[in-house]
Write a protein that holds these residues in place. Structure first.
Motif, PDB file in Angstrom:
ATOM      1  N   MET A  29       0.034   7.954   4.395  1.00  9.77           N
ATOM      2  CA  MET A  29      -0.291   7.957   3.268  1.00  9.77           C
ATOM      3  C   MET A  29       0.516   6.671   3.214  1.00  9.77           C
ATOM      4  O   MET A  29      -0.099   5.588   2.496  1.00  9.77           O
ATOM      5  CB  MET A  29       0.936   8.370   2.932  1.00  9.77           C
ATOM      6  CG  MET A  29       1.168   8.605   1.156  1.00  9.77           C
ATOM      7  SD  MET A  29      -0.668   8.455   0.867  1.00  9.77           S
ATOM      8  CE  MET A  29      -0.091   8.614  -1.201  1.00  9.77           C
ATOM      9  N   LYS A  30       0.692   5.978   4.398  1.00  8.18           N
ATOM     10  CA  LYS A  30       1.473   4.962   4.148  1.00  8.18           C
ATOM     11  C   LYS A  30       0.370   3.667   4.773  1.00  8.18           C
ATOM     12  O   LYS A  30       0.513   2.657   4.645  1.00  8.18           O
ATOM     13  CB  LYS A  30       3.360   4.194   4.977  1.00  8.18           C
ATOM     14  CG  LYS A  30       3.834   3.278   4.898  1.00  8.18           C
ATOM     15  CD  LYS A  30       5.466   2.823   5.522  1.00  8.18           C
ATOM     16  CE  LYS A  30       5.634   1.606   5.100  1.00  8.18           C
ATOM     17  NZ  LYS A  30       6.966   2.177   5.826  1.00  8.18           N
ATOM     18  N   MET A  31      -0.115   3.506   5.561  1.00 16.13           N
ATOM     19  CA  MET A  31      -1.188   3.452   6.415  1.00 16.13           C
ATOM     20  C   MET A  31      -2.432   3.450   5.238  1.00 16.13           C
ATOM     21  O   MET A  31      -3.011   1.953   5.642  1.00 16.13           O
ATOM     22  CB  MET A  31      -1.694   4.082   7.444  1.00 16.13           C
ATOM     23  CG  MET A  31      -2.563   3.455   8.193  1.00 16.13           C
ATOM     24  SD  MET A  31      -2.099   1.707   8.668  1.00 16.13           S
ATOM     25  CE  MET A  31      -3.441   1.593   9.893  1.00 16.13           C
ATOM     26  N   HIS A  32      -2.127   3.846   4.019  1.00 13.41           N
ATOM     27  CA  HIS A  32      -3.355   3.886   3.642  1.00 13.41           C
ATOM     28  C   HIS A  32      -3.222   2.695   1.772  1.00 13.41           C
ATOM     29  O   HIS A  32      -4.222   1.548   1.569  1.00 13.41           O
ATOM     30  CB  HIS A  32      -3.719   5.836   2.905  1.00 13.41           C
ATOM     31  CG  HIS A  32      -4.942   5.461   1.296  1.00 13.41           C
ATOM     32  ND1 HIS A  32      -6.214   5.012   1.807  1.00 13.41           N
ATOM     33  CD2 HIS A  32      -4.818   5.925   0.243  1.00 13.41           C
ATOM     34  CE1 HIS A  32      -6.365   4.472   0.624  1.00 13.41           C
ATOM     35  NE2 HIS A  32      -5.954   5.684  -0.277  1.00 13.41           N
ATOM     36  N   SER A  33      -1.877   2.871   1.796  1.00 12.27           N
ATOM     37  CA  SER A  33      -1.283   1.905   1.161  1.00 12.27           C
ATOM     38  C   SER A  33      -1.861   0.534   1.281  1.00 12.27           C
ATOM     39  O   SER A  33      -2.176  -1.020   0.775  1.00 12.27           O
ATOM     40  CB  SER A  33      -0.238   1.848   0.663  1.00 12.27           C
ATOM     41  OG  SER A  33       0.668   2.216   1.657  1.00 12.27           O
ATOM     42  N   TRP A  34      -1.632   0.640   2.948  1.00 13.62           N
ATOM     43  CA  TRP A  34      -2.036  -1.113   3.677  1.00 13.62           C
ATOM     44  C   TRP A  34      -2.949  -1.338   3.473  1.00 13.62           C
ATOM     45  O   TRP A  34      -3.565  -2.173   3.207  1.00 13.62           O
ATOM     46  CB  TRP A  34      -1.366  -0.787   5.227  1.00 13.62           C
ATOM     47  CG  TRP A  34       0.726  -0.764   5.366  1.00 13.62           C
ATOM     48  CD1 TRP A  34       0.831  -0.387   5.116  1.00 13.62           C
ATOM     49  CD2 TRP A  34       0.818  -2.170   4.905  1.00 13.62           C
ATOM     50  NE1 TRP A  34       2.949  -0.717   5.533  1.00 13.62           N
ATOM     51  CE2 TRP A  34       2.593  -2.291   5.929  1.00 13.62           C
ATOM     52  CE3 TRP A  34       0.237  -3.650   4.527  1.00 13.62           C
ATOM     53  CZ2 TRP A  34       3.639  -3.070   5.064  1.00 13.62           C
ATOM     54  CZ3 TRP A  34       1.803  -4.576   4.684  1.00 13.62           C
ATOM     55  CH2 TRP A  34       2.401  -4.871   4.967  1.00 13.62           C
ATOM     56  N   LYS A  35      -3.737  -0.430   3.357  1.00 16.06           N
ATOM     57  CA  LYS A  35      -5.312  -0.966   3.413  1.00 16.06           C
ATOM     58  C   LYS A  35      -5.853  -1.098   2.155  1.00 16.06           C
ATOM     59  O   LYS A  35      -6.073  -1.878   1.979  1.00 16.06           O
ATOM     60  CB  LYS A  35      -6.131   0.650   4.322  1.00 16.06           C
ATOM     61  CG  LYS A  35      -6.467   0.437   6.076  1.00 16.06           C
ATOM     62  CD  LYS A  35      -7.135   2.490   6.267  1.00 16.06           C
ATOM     63  CE  LYS A  35      -7.188   1.421   7.694  1.00 16.06           C
ATOM     64  NZ  LYS A  35      -7.858   3.093   7.982  1.00 16.06           N
ATOM     65  N   ALA A  36      -4.920  -0.684   1.144  1.00 15.25           N
ATOM     66  CA  ALA A  36      -5.377  -0.884   0.159  1.00 15.25           C
ATOM     67  C   ALA A  36      -4.885  -2.357   0.067  1.00 15.25           C
ATOM     68  O   ALA A  36      -5.784  -2.899  -1.227  1.00 15.25           O
ATOM     69  CB  ALA A  36      -5.742   0.400  -0.958  1.00 15.25           C
ATOM     70  N   MET A  37      -3.858  -2.451  -0.062  1.00 12.03           N
ATOM     71  CA  MET A  37      -3.386  -3.653  -0.610  1.00 12.03           C
ATOM     72  C   MET A  37      -4.596  -4.688   0.290  1.00 12.03           C
ATOM     73  O   MET A  37      -4.634  -5.755   0.080  1.00 12.03           O
ATOM     74  CB  MET A  37      -1.621  -3.741   0.169  1.00 12.03           C
ATOM     75  CG  MET A  37      -1.106  -5.285   0.031  1.00 12.03           C
ATOM     76  SD  MET A  37      -1.300  -5.380  -1.511  1.00 12.03           S
ATOM     77  CE  MET A  37       0.498  -4.382  -2.001  1.00 12.03           C
ATOM     78  N   ALA A  38      -4.872  -4.404   1.213  1.00 10.30           N
ATOM     79  CA  ALA A  38      -5.132  -5.797   2.099  1.00 10.30           C
ATOM     80  C   ALA A  38      -6.437  -5.815   1.202  1.00 10.30           C
ATOM     81  O   ALA A  38      -7.270  -6.836   1.355  1.00 10.30           O
ATOM     82  CB  ALA A  38      -5.813  -4.779   3.568  1.00 10.30           C
ATOM     83  N   VAL A  39      -7.377  -4.906   1.135  1.00  9.13           N
ATOM     84  CA  VAL A  39      -8.525  -4.464   0.220  1.00  9.13           C
ATOM     85  C   VAL A  39      -8.307  -5.697  -0.866  1.00  9.13           C
ATOM     86  O   VAL A  39      -9.339  -6.606  -1.240  1.00  9.13           O
ATOM     87  CB  VAL A  39      -9.631  -3.319   0.232  1.00  9.13           C
ATOM     88  CG1 VAL A  39     -10.775  -3.079  -0.330  1.00  9.13           C
ATOM     89  CG2 VAL A  39     -10.100  -2.579   1.877  1.00  9.13           C
ATOM     90  N   LEU A  40      -7.324  -4.803  -1.728  1.00  7.21           N
ATOM     91  CA  LEU A  40      -7.264  -5.938  -3.136  1.00  7.21           C
ATOM     92  C   LEU A  40      -6.734  -7.434  -2.361  1.00  7.21           C
ATOM     93  O   LEU A  40      -7.269  -8.494  -3.431  1.00  7.21           O
ATOM     94  CB  LEU A  40      -6.172  -5.010  -3.776  1.00  7.21           C
ATOM     95  CG  LEU A  40      -5.328  -5.272  -4.821  1.00  7.21           C
ATOM     96  CD1 LEU A  40      -6.919  -5.646  -5.966  1.00  7.21           C
ATOM     97  CD2 LEU A  40      -4.795  -4.866  -5.437  1.00  7.21           C
ATOM     98  N   LEU A  41      -6.374  -7.779  -1.883  1.00 13.18           N
ATOM     99  CA  LEU A  41      -5.651  -8.665  -1.133  1.00 13.18           C
ATOM    100  C   LEU A  41      -7.322  -9.748  -0.837  1.00 13.18           C
ATOM    101  O   LEU A  41      -7.725 -10.452  -1.367  1.00 13.18           O
ATOM    102  CB  LEU A  41      -5.332  -9.197  -0.410  1.00 13.18           C
ATOM    103  CG  LEU A  41      -4.645 -10.553   0.548  1.00 13.18           C
ATOM    104  CD1 LEU A  41      -3.538 -11.440  -0.779  1.00 13.18           C
ATOM    105  CD2 LEU A  41      -3.747 -10.111   1.069  1.00 13.18           C
ATOM    106  N   LEU A  42      -7.953  -8.913   0.414  1.00 11.66           N
ATOM    107  CA  LEU A  42      -9.240  -9.700  -0.085  1.00 11.66           C
ATOM    108  C   LEU A  42     -10.200 -10.107  -1.508  1.00 11.66           C
ATOM    109  O   LEU A  42     -10.917 -10.830  -1.248  1.00 11.66           O
ATOM    110  CB  LEU A  42     -10.292  -9.010   1.220  1.00 11.66           C
ATOM    111  CG  LEU A  42     -11.445  -9.786   1.791  1.00 11.66           C
ATOM    112  CD1 LEU A  42     -11.234 -10.429   2.511  1.00 11.66           C
ATOM    113  CD2 LEU A  42     -11.540  -8.608   2.731  1.00 11.66           C
ATOM    114  N   CYS A  43     -10.298  -9.312  -1.621  1.00 13.21           N
ATOM    115  CA  CYS A  43     -11.611  -9.415  -3.162  1.00 13.21           C
ATOM    116  C   CYS A  43     -10.480 -10.362  -3.839  1.00 13.21           C
ATOM    117  O   CYS A  43     -11.275 -11.423  -4.752  1.00 13.21           O
ATOM    118  CB  CYS A  43     -11.478  -7.778  -3.838  1.00 13.21           C
ATOM    119  SG  CYS A  43     -11.965  -6.754  -2.508  1.00 13.21           S
ATOM    120  N   SER A  44      -9.527 -10.326  -4.079  1.00 14.51           N
ATOM    121  CA  SER A  44      -9.077 -11.612  -4.731  1.00 14.51           C
ATOM    122  C   SER A  44      -9.083 -12.409  -4.409  1.00 14.51           C
ATOM    123  O   SER A  44      -9.199 -13.606  -5.314  1.00 14.51           O
ATOM    124  CB  SER A  44      -7.270 -10.933  -5.297  1.00 14.51           C
ATOM    125  OG  SER A  44      -7.215 -10.812  -4.268  1.00 14.51           O
TER     126      SER A  44
END
Length: 76
Positions: free
Chosen positions: A1-16
């Protein structure tokens, strides 16, 4: 679960980051530079004898006199 949140955070950061770059790019108008003609188009665009001209480089004969493309110089 923790790895999934890191990926989501990275995608969000990249998009922004990408969104902010596109917004900043649209705020600054690009300075347009004059396009250079290739030798082919320069040759095609030369003016024939009798056409109006501003300087020698515009005429196919390379002789611009009195704002007209001449066939030969006055001394010939």
């Amino acid at each position: 679960m923790k790895m999934h949140s890191w990926k989501a955070m990275a995608v969000l950061l990249l998009c922004s980051l990408l969104l902010s770059q596109t917004l900043c790019a649209s705020l600054h108008p690009r300075l347009s530079r004059q396009r250079r003609m290739t030798p082919f188009w320069r040759g095609v665009s030369l003016r024939p004898v009798g056409a109006s001209c501003r300087d020698n480089s515009e005429c196919i004969t390379m002789l611009c006199r009195k704002n007209r493309c001449f066939l030969r110089t006055a001394s010939e």
